[in-house]
Design an enzyme around this catalytic site. Structure first.
Site, short mmCIF file in Angstrom:
data_model
loop_
_atom_site.label_atom_id
_atom_site.label_comp_id
_atom_site.label_asym_id
_atom_site.label_seq_id
_atom_site.Cartn_x
_atom_site.Cartn_y
_atom_site.Cartn_z
N ASN A 99 0.80 -1.23 0.00
CA ASN A 99 0.00 0.00 0.00
C ASN A 99 0.83 1.28 0.00
OD1 ASN A 99 0.65 -0.68 2.72
ND2 ASN A 99 -0.95 0.69 3.43
N GLY A 115 1.95 -6.10 7.19
CA GLY A 115 1.01 -6.69 6.24
C GLY A 115 -0.27 -7.07 6.94
N THR A 126 -1.62 -13.05 7.65
CA THR A 126 -0.22 -13.35 7.29
C THR A 126 0.66 -13.23 8.53
OG1 THR A 126 -0.69 -12.25 5.19
CG2 THR A 126 1.59 -12.87 5.57
N GLU A 171 3.39 -5.46 12.24
CA GLU A 171 2.50 -4.32 12.03
C GLU A 171 1.38 -4.79 11.13
OE1 GLU A 171 2.82 -1.54 13.59
OE2 GLU A 171 4.81 -1.89 14.40
N CYS A 175 -3.16 1.80 6.16
CA CYS A 175 -3.57 1.07 7.37
C CYS A 175 -4.16 2.01 8.41
CB CYS A 175 -2.38 0.31 7.94
SG CYS A 175 -0.97 1.40 8.22
N GLU A 179 7.29 0.40 16.02
CA GLU A 179 8.37 0.92 15.19
C GLU A 179 8.56 2.40 15.55
OE1 GLU A 179 6.65 -0.18 11.28
OE2 GLU A 179 8.23 -1.68 11.18
P1 NAD Z 1 -0.04 -9.37 3.00
O1 NAD Z 1 -0.05 -9.85 4.41
O2 NAD Z 1 -0.79 -10.13 1.99
O3 NAD Z 1 1.45 -9.25 2.45
C1 NAD Z 1 2.44 -8.48 3.10
C2 NAD Z 1 3.81 -9.04 2.74
O4 NAD Z 1 3.92 -10.34 3.29
C3 NAD Z 1 4.03 -9.19 1.24
O5 NAD Z 1 5.37 -8.87 0.94
C4 NAD Z 1 3.77 -10.67 1.02
O6 NAD Z 1 4.42 -11.20 -0.10
C5 NAD Z 1 4.33 -11.26 2.30
N1 NAD Z 1 3.84 -12.60 2.65
C6 NAD Z 1 2.69 -13.20 2.26
N2 NAD Z 1 2.64 -14.47 2.75
C7 NAD Z 1 3.77 -14.66 3.46
C8 NAD Z 1 4.30 -15.75 4.20
N3 NAD Z 1 3.66 -16.92 4.29
N4 NAD Z 1 5.49 -15.60 4.81
C9 NAD Z 1 6.15 -14.43 4.75
N5 NAD Z 1 5.71 -13.37 4.04
C10 NAD Z 1 4.53 -13.48 3.40
O7 NAD Z 1 -0.54 -7.87 3.09
P2 NAD Z 1 -0.81 -6.87 1.88
O8 NAD Z 1 -2.10 -7.28 1.22
O9 NAD Z 1 0.42 -6.72 1.06
O10 NAD Z 1 -1.03 -5.50 2.66
C11 NAD Z 1 -2.23 -5.07 3.18
C12 NAD Z 1 -2.30 -5.31 4.66
O11 NAD Z 1 -1.21 -4.67 5.32
C13 NAD Z 1 -3.54 -4.72 5.30
O12 NAD Z 1 -4.07 -5.64 6.21
C14 NAD Z 1 -3.02 -3.49 6.03
O13 NAD Z 1 -3.80 -3.08 7.13
C15 NAD Z 1 -1.69 -3.96 6.46
N6 NAD Z 1 -0.81 -2.84 6.76
C16 NAD Z 1 -0.49 -2.58 8.06
C17 NAD Z 1 0.32 -1.51 8.38
C18 NAD Z 1 0.71 -1.20 9.79
O14 NAD Z 1 1.62 -0.40 9.99
N7 NAD Z 1 0.09 -1.79 10.79
C19 NAD Z 1 0.80 -0.69 7.35
C20 NAD Z 1 0.44 -0.97 6.04
C21 NAD Z 1 -0.37 -2.06 5.75
#
Ligand code: NAD
Length: 484
Positions: free
Chosen positions: A152, A228, A232, A250, A284, A463
């Site tokens: 994002n 993420g 996940t 996060e 997020c 963080e």
């Molecule tokens: P995601 O969890 O699908 O992916 C995030 C990252 O994790 C990607 O690089 C992905 O390839 C990797 N990943 C996926 N499966 C994995 C595994 N089994 N092992 C290790 N890595 C793996 O998330 P997304 O769709 O890319 O992002 C959106 C999400 O991120 C939303 O839920 C959002 O709220 C969250 N987010 C949180 C913050 C925060 O600071 N709390 C900030 C931004 C986004």
């Protein structure tokens, strides 16, 4: 059209994945493939980890001043490539170019400037004892750390992890999202240009289940910093916890915006429109549940819908666009399915609710109207689950106790915003609300020194500022007795 080929950055050079396989990278605004990214696997992660291990002894013992200078060069490199990076981020993610210029790229440079200078002031504690002894805490870099980031805010969140990890003296194996790999690739070029020693930072592109999993499992990577989705994060925790790895997670959010009738109305209205739909609601920190004190509800509803109707959805490269495309076709379908769910749950769409077909080159892009829904109970799925798109729900409330119950009702606890001119109420609410970040009369006003992160299922750890330095170092207490 020329398809751009992204490469991995391992041991200081740009290399193909060992498998020779690539993933398609889409431009969300056109729905077309415009680049290919390495479909790396555990073998590439192994090479990256070995390079990082080799680089660690020199990097971790380098003086803070020398490390700082190198990181400042990377920050300068981001600034020097500002327009190129902003354009790349907009094309890769679908976000308005104006947003990439004002938020993503300036913040990516700031992350490096901030931690490059912080390391010059980093000190650890000492504790005197009456028995004639002194304890001092050594805070040393840990080794090779894994940084995994989402799509994002691609470069913004990638650098938010990498910069403190490197500044603290660790070497890094990093994986950007496979959906938005372009600016991480451009960052590797900037690092080469800046003269970062080989192996200090390694960027391995590819799928989460392959590359992310291999990083999480790797026995020589004892620290994982992940941003993420919550599911996940749960999977990563279940892999890393039995290996006793240090984890920073996060995760997702479902943030409330709480509006009292005594707020500064004009500022609130403009800011809540922004906090709802900035980056197509894919931040997020975006507020997706808007609670409005009943005396203000009808006026807010009318004015907010009018404000939202002024927003232009269109080609992200067009200066006039307030919203661009959502990041992928799968995400478009997810967002639209939640709008359908909202209707089934009794919600009324006040504005938006549909996919948009933008004229011209963007006719196949993944655009959604900014959508405002009312009439939903606080505990229905639409109001409990993370949609992560341009969809908000508005609800009235009568008392502080009631709105606190609504606000705190989800599994998430990332951020909240409060709108009131009553100082006592603002502080009372800030104390009771279960989120890691509370904004009063503002939104996304970020000081990089402050702890950043969520409570409950929005994450583990914080963080930012010294929190990141604490996470990326291993404390060791040395107790020296000098008395008799
Ligand atoms: P995601 O969890 O699908 O992916 C995030 C990252 O994790 C990607 O690089 C992905 O390839 C990797 N990943 C996926 N499966 C994995 C595994 N089994 N092992 C290790 N890595 C793996 O998330 P997304 O769709 O890319 O992002 C959106 C999400 O991120 C939303 O839920 C959002 O709220 C969250 N987010 C949180 C913050 C925060 O600071 N709390 C900030 C931004 C986004």
């Amino acid at each position: 059209m020329n398809i751009i080929t992204i490469k991995n950055y391992i041991n200081g050079t740009l290399v193909m994945p060992t498998s020779g396989q690539y993933l398609d990278v889409y431009n969300p605004a056109t729905g077309a493939v415009y680049a290919k990214a390495p479909d790396s696997d555990a073998h590439d992660v192994q090479l990256a980890t070995e390079a990082a291990q080799q680089a660690f002894p020199v990097w971790s013992k380098m003086s803070a001043e020398k490390r700082s200078k190198l990181l400042l060069k990377i920050a300068d490199g981001i600034t020097a490539n500002f327009e190129k990076l902003a354009l790349a981020e907009s094309i890769d993610n679908g976000k308005p170019l104006s947003l990439a210029r004002t938020v993503d790229i300036p913040r990516s440079a700031s992350n490096f400037y901030f931690y490059a200078t912080a390391v010059m002031h980093h000190a650890s504690e000492s504790h005197f004892m009456e028995e004639g002894a002194i304890n001092y805490t050594l805070r040393r870099p840990i080794g090779v750390v894994g940084c995994i980031s989402p799509w994002n805010l691609p470069l913004y969140l990638f650098t938010w992890k990498i910069a403190p990890a490197l500044a603290a003296g660790n070497c890094v194996v990093a994986k950007p999202s496979e959906i938005t790999p372009m600016t991480a690739y451009l960052l590797s070029e900037i690092c080469i240009e800046a003269g970062l020693p080989p192996g200090v930072l390694n960027i391995v592109h590819g799928l989460g289940g392959k590359v992310g999993q291999a990083i999480t499992e790797h026995p020589s990577i004892p620290v994982i910093s992940f941003t993420g989705g919550t599911s996940t994060g749960a999977h990563i925790a279940s892999t890393a916890a039995p290996k006793f790895k240090k984890l920073s997670l996060e995760l997702g959010g479902k943030n409330p915006a709480i509006i009292f009738a005594d707020c500064n109305y004009e500022t609130m209205l403009k800011t809540v429109a922004r906090s709802s739909f900035s980056n197509q609601g894919q931040i997020c920190l975006c507020g997706s549940r808007i609670f409005v004190e009943r005396p203000l509800y009808e006026q807010f509803k009318a004015d907010f819908v009018a404000e939202v109707n002024k927003l232009t959805v269109g080609d992200p490269l067009n200066e006039a666009s307030n919203l661009g495309a959502v990041v992928s076709e799968a995400h478009l379908k997810k967002v639209l399915s939640y709008i359908e769910l909202a209707k089934e749950e009794g919600g009324m769409i006040l504005t938006g609710g549909k996919r948009i077909q933008v004229e011209g080159i963007c006719k196949n892009g993944w655009f959604v109207q900014p959508t405002v829904i009312e009439g939903l109970p606080f505990d229905c799925r639409t109001n409990q689950e993370e949609i992560f798109g341009p969809v908000v729900s508005i609800m009235p409330f009568d008392t502080e106790e009631e709105v606190l119950r609504y606000a705190n009702s989800t599994q998430y606890g990332l951020a909240s915003s409060l709108w009131t001119e009553n100082l006592s109420r603002a502080n009372r609410m800030a104390e009771e609300i279960k989120t890691g970040i509370v904004w009063v009369n503002c939104w996304m006003l970020r000081d990089l020194r402050t702890p950043f992160g969520g409570m409950k299922n929005s994450g583990v750890g914080r963080e930012g500022g010294w929190e990141a330095f604490r996470f990326f170092t291993e404390p060791k207490n040395v107790c020296v007795k000098y008395g008799t």
